[in-house]
Design a protein around this motif. Sequence first.
Motif, PDB file in Angstrom:
ATOM      1  N   ILE A 120      11.908  -5.264  -0.758  1.00 58.35           N
ATOM      2  CA  ILE A 120      11.373  -3.907  -0.638  1.00 58.35           C
ATOM      3  C   ILE A 120      11.647  -3.118  -1.915  1.00 58.35           C
ATOM      4  O   ILE A 120      10.753  -2.478  -2.479  1.00 58.35           O
ATOM      5  CB  ILE A 120      11.962  -3.196   0.592  1.00 58.35           C
ATOM      6  N   GLY A 121      12.883  -3.167  -2.390  1.00 61.12           N
ATOM      7  CA  GLY A 121      13.226  -2.462  -3.622  1.00 61.12           C
ATOM      8  C   GLY A 121      12.518  -3.033  -4.835  1.00 61.12           C
ATOM      9  O   GLY A 121      12.121  -2.300  -5.749  1.00 61.12           O
ATOM     10  N   THR A 122      12.338  -4.354  -4.864  1.00 63.62           N
ATOM     11  CA  THR A 122      11.648  -4.985  -5.984  1.00 63.62           C
ATOM     12  C   THR A 122      10.197  -4.536  -6.048  1.00 63.62           C
ATOM     13  O   THR A 122       9.671  -4.213  -7.127  1.00 63.62           O
ATOM     14  CB  THR A 122      11.715  -6.517  -5.855  1.00 63.62           C
ATOM     15  N   LEU A 123       9.526  -4.504  -4.907  1.00 68.59           N
ATOM     16  CA  LEU A 123       8.129  -4.077  -4.907  1.00 68.59           C
ATOM     17  C   LEU A 123       8.011  -2.608  -5.332  1.00 68.59           C
ATOM     18  O   LEU A 123       7.085  -2.238  -6.057  1.00 68.59           O
ATOM     19  CB  LEU A 123       7.520  -4.279  -3.522  1.00 68.59           C
ATOM     20  N   SER A 124       8.951  -1.786  -4.892  1.00 69.64           N
ATOM     21  CA  SER A 124       8.971  -0.391  -5.317  1.00 69.64           C
ATOM     22  C   SER A 124       9.089  -0.294  -6.837  1.00 69.64           C
ATOM     23  O   SER A 124       8.393   0.493  -7.492  1.00 69.64           O
ATOM     24  CB  SER A 124      10.134   0.335  -4.645  1.00 69.64           C
ATOM     25  N   MET A 125       9.940  -1.109  -7.441  1.00 73.70           N
ATOM     26  CA  MET A 125      10.096  -1.132  -8.898  1.00 73.70           C
ATOM     27  C   MET A 125       8.805  -1.530  -9.596  1.00 73.70           C
ATOM     28  O   MET A 125       8.413  -0.919 -10.590  1.00 73.70           O
ATOM     29  CB  MET A 125      11.177  -2.152  -9.298  1.00 73.70           C
ATOM     30  N   LEU A 126       8.148  -2.553  -9.069  1.00 75.91           N
ATOM     31  CA  LEU A 126       6.932  -3.032  -9.721  1.00 75.91           C
ATOM     32  C   LEU A 126       5.842  -1.962  -9.710  1.00 75.91           C
ATOM     33  O   LEU A 126       5.188  -1.711 -10.736  1.00 75.91           O
ATOM     34  CB  LEU A 126       6.430  -4.305  -9.032  1.00 75.91           C
ATOM     35  N   TYR A 127       5.658  -1.311  -8.567  1.00 72.95           N
ATOM     36  CA  TYR A 127       4.636  -0.258  -8.514  1.00 72.95           C
ATOM     37  C   TYR A 127       5.020   0.934  -9.387  1.00 72.95           C
ATOM     38  O   TYR A 127       4.148   1.660  -9.873  1.00 72.95           O
ATOM     39  CB  TYR A 127       4.370   0.167  -7.073  1.00 72.95           C
ATOM     40  N   ALA A 128       6.306   1.127  -9.619  1.00 72.17           N
ATOM     41  CA  ALA A 128       6.737   2.211 -10.500  1.00 72.17           C
ATOM     42  C   ALA A 128       6.316   1.969 -11.945  1.00 72.17           C
ATOM     43  O   ALA A 128       6.170   2.927 -12.717  1.00 72.17           O
ATOM     44  CB  ALA A 128       8.253   2.375 -10.426  1.00 72.17           C
ATOM     45  N   VAL A 129       6.088   0.710 -12.318  1.00 69.49           N
ATOM     46  CA  VAL A 129       5.721   0.413 -13.707  1.00 69.49           C
ATOM     47  C   VAL A 129       4.279  -0.040 -13.878  1.00 69.49           C
ATOM     48  O   VAL A 129       3.839  -0.284 -15.009  1.00 69.49           O
ATOM     49  CB  VAL A 129       6.675  -0.634 -14.345  1.00 69.49           C
TER      50      VAL A 129
ATOM     51  N   CYS B  43      14.599   3.142  -7.435  1.00 67.12           N
ATOM     52  CA  CYS B  43      13.373   2.804  -6.708  1.00 67.12           C
ATOM     53  C   CYS B  43      13.666   2.383  -5.276  1.00 67.12           C
ATOM     54  O   CYS B  43      12.868   2.647  -4.371  1.00 67.12           O
ATOM     55  CB  CYS B  43      12.618   1.713  -7.451  1.00 67.12           C
ATOM     56  N   THR B  44      14.796   1.724  -5.061  1.00 65.44           N
ATOM     57  CA  THR B  44      15.174   1.334  -3.703  1.00 65.44           C
ATOM     58  C   THR B  44      15.483   2.565  -2.860  1.00 65.44           C
ATOM     59  O   THR B  44      15.005   2.701  -1.728  1.00 65.44           O
ATOM     60  CB  THR B  44      16.385   0.389  -3.735  1.00 65.44           C
ATOM     61  N   GLY B  45      16.277   3.481  -3.398  1.00 57.23           N
ATOM     62  CA  GLY B  45      16.565   4.708  -2.670  1.00 57.23           C
ATOM     63  C   GLY B  45      15.305   5.462  -2.315  1.00 57.23           C
ATOM     64  O   GLY B  45      15.152   5.962  -1.193  1.00 57.23           O
ATOM     65  N   ARG B  46      14.372   5.520  -3.249  1.00 63.69           N
ATOM     66  CA  ARG B  46      13.145   6.275  -2.998  1.00 63.69           C
ATOM     67  C   ARG B  46      12.310   5.642  -1.903  1.00 63.69           C
ATOM     68  O   ARG B  46      11.857   6.322  -0.982  1.00 63.69           O
ATOM     69  CB  ARG B  46      12.327   6.402  -4.279  1.00 63.69           C
ATOM     70  N   VAL B  47      12.082   4.332  -1.971  1.00 59.75           N
ATOM     71  CA  VAL B  47      11.172   3.727  -0.996  1.00 59.75           C
ATOM     72  C   VAL B  47      11.761   3.748   0.409  1.00 59.75           C
ATOM     73  O   VAL B  47      11.049   3.985   1.389  1.00 59.75           O
ATOM     74  CB  VAL B  47      10.762   2.296  -1.423  1.00 59.75           C
TER      75      VAL B  47
ATOM     76  N   ARG C 153       0.836  -1.199   0.000  1.00 65.49           N
ATOM     77  CA  ARG C 153       0.000   0.000   0.000  1.00 65.49           C
ATOM     78  C   ARG C 153       0.872   1.249   0.000  1.00 65.49           C
ATOM     79  O   ARG C 153       0.541   2.256  -0.645  1.00 65.49           O
ATOM     80  CB  ARG C 153      -0.932  -0.023   1.216  1.00 65.49           C
ATOM     81  N   LEU C 154       1.995   1.211   0.711  1.00 71.37           N
ATOM     82  CA  LEU C 154       2.920   2.334   0.696  1.00 71.37           C
ATOM     83  C   LEU C 154       3.428   2.594  -0.722  1.00 71.37           C
ATOM     84  O   LEU C 154       3.451   3.744  -1.191  1.00 71.37           O
ATOM     85  CB  LEU C 154       4.095   2.065   1.632  1.00 71.37           C
ATOM     86  N   CYS C 155       3.840   1.541  -1.415  1.00 69.58           N
ATOM     87  CA  CYS C 155       4.330   1.705  -2.793  1.00 69.58           C
ATOM     88  C   CYS C 155       3.238   2.247  -3.704  1.00 69.58           C
ATOM     89  O   CYS C 155       3.498   3.077  -4.587  1.00 69.58           O
ATOM     90  CB  CYS C 155       4.868   0.382  -3.319  1.00 69.58           C
ATOM     91  N   SER C 156       2.018   1.803  -3.492  1.00 69.30           N
ATOM     92  CA  SER C 156       0.892   2.321  -4.273  1.00 69.30           C
ATOM     93  C   SER C 156       0.709   3.814  -4.036  1.00 69.30           C
ATOM     94  O   SER C 156       0.456   4.588  -4.967  1.00 69.30           O
ATOM     95  CB  SER C 156      -0.386   1.566  -3.908  1.00 69.30           C
ATOM     96  N   GLU C 157       0.862   4.246  -2.781  1.00 69.42           N
ATOM     97  CA  GLU C 157       0.737   5.671  -2.450  1.00 69.42           C
ATOM     98  C   GLU C 157       1.888   6.477  -3.053  1.00 69.42           C
ATOM     99  O   GLU C 157       1.687   7.605  -3.514  1.00 69.42           O
ATOM    100  CB  GLU C 157       0.717   5.855  -0.934  1.00 69.42           C
ATOM    101  N   ILE C 158       3.082   5.915  -3.053  1.00 65.75           N
ATOM    102  CA  ILE C 158       4.247   6.633  -3.579  1.00 65.75           C
ATOM    103  C   ILE C 158       4.083   6.913  -5.063  1.00 65.75           C
ATOM    104  O   ILE C 158       4.297   8.036  -5.535  1.00 65.75           O
ATOM    105  CB  ILE C 158       5.535   5.818  -3.341  1.00 65.75           C
ATOM    106  N   TYR C 159       3.707   5.883  -5.823  1.00 64.20           N
ATOM    107  CA  TYR C 159       3.701   5.999  -7.281  1.00 64.20           C
ATOM    108  C   TYR C 159       2.328   6.311  -7.867  1.00 64.20           C
ATOM    109  O   TYR C 159       2.205   6.525  -9.071  1.00 64.20           O
ATOM    110  CB  TYR C 159       4.253   4.714  -7.906  1.00 64.20           C
TER     111      TYR C 159
END
Length: 278
Positions: free
Chosen positions: A265-274, A124-128, A33-39
């Motif tokens: 964590i970084g992988t999930l951030s990448m996925l939500y970015a795309v 994406c890892t740095g961002r999350v 949900r955090l990644c969804s909110e970020i992107y």
Amino acid sequence: MALLTPDDLKNMTDDLVENDTLIHKLTGFSLDRLCSEIYKTEKKKEKIAIIPVTAGCGIIGRFSESLLFTVKHFGMDGFITKNTDVAGFYEAVMSDADIVLMADDLAFIAYNLKNKKIAHNQICTGRVYAEILCRSKTPDLVAEKKALVIGLGKVGTPALETLLKYGYDVSAFDADEKRVNDVISYYSKLNTGPHTDLAGRVKKYDKNAGEKFYKILEATPALDTVPENCLKNGSLLSTPGIPCGLSKKLQEKYNVMIVQEPLGIGTLSMLYAVFDEK
């Protein structure tokens, strides 16, 4: 960042679950949900292909399996291609995958075959990891609008910029002093144009000054990079760095909360970015 090893990933599944719980406690959001909110995106029914790559140093043991665990743990459909490299990419496309995950020695990317979005793991890892610091809701952490960033490489620099976008004053340290000076010089010049909100709020961290921080972002591949005199009781260390830059002794002495996990964590951030927008 250093390449991962099989030993780095041996406890990855437990680490991801534990960090998801801590992230929810700190921010009020589960990791997805955090990644969804970020992107401002959301998962739908994307089919994710994980392509083993043999180039360079070759396939890292447990890497593809760890990615598949991440995908499935967060309710997505995924598979590891039977073939590697270009043949694996072909297999992914012919299997009607929506997104591919693949990595070599230089880059780990997520690429959405449908909407053409691409994301790089380091960014994406740095961002999350920075977003976790910024969105933490405990009273002390909410009040703190300054942060220490240790390591200004390809992960630490995107993290630093994320902190600046949230209005933080950032103290920065890197073993390469020139890199610190270059970063400070760059942001000090952003006085006009669309990025004036980032101007002039980065300073060099002086470990002898005794300044203490609740919020610390550490992005290095080295031990003992977090000095004792920067810690407050109850500090939050957000670190994608492997190994952890804070000793166990100091973690316990200062009751430091640590968000650290090698891959998911970084992988999930990448996925939500795309993913597609909400």
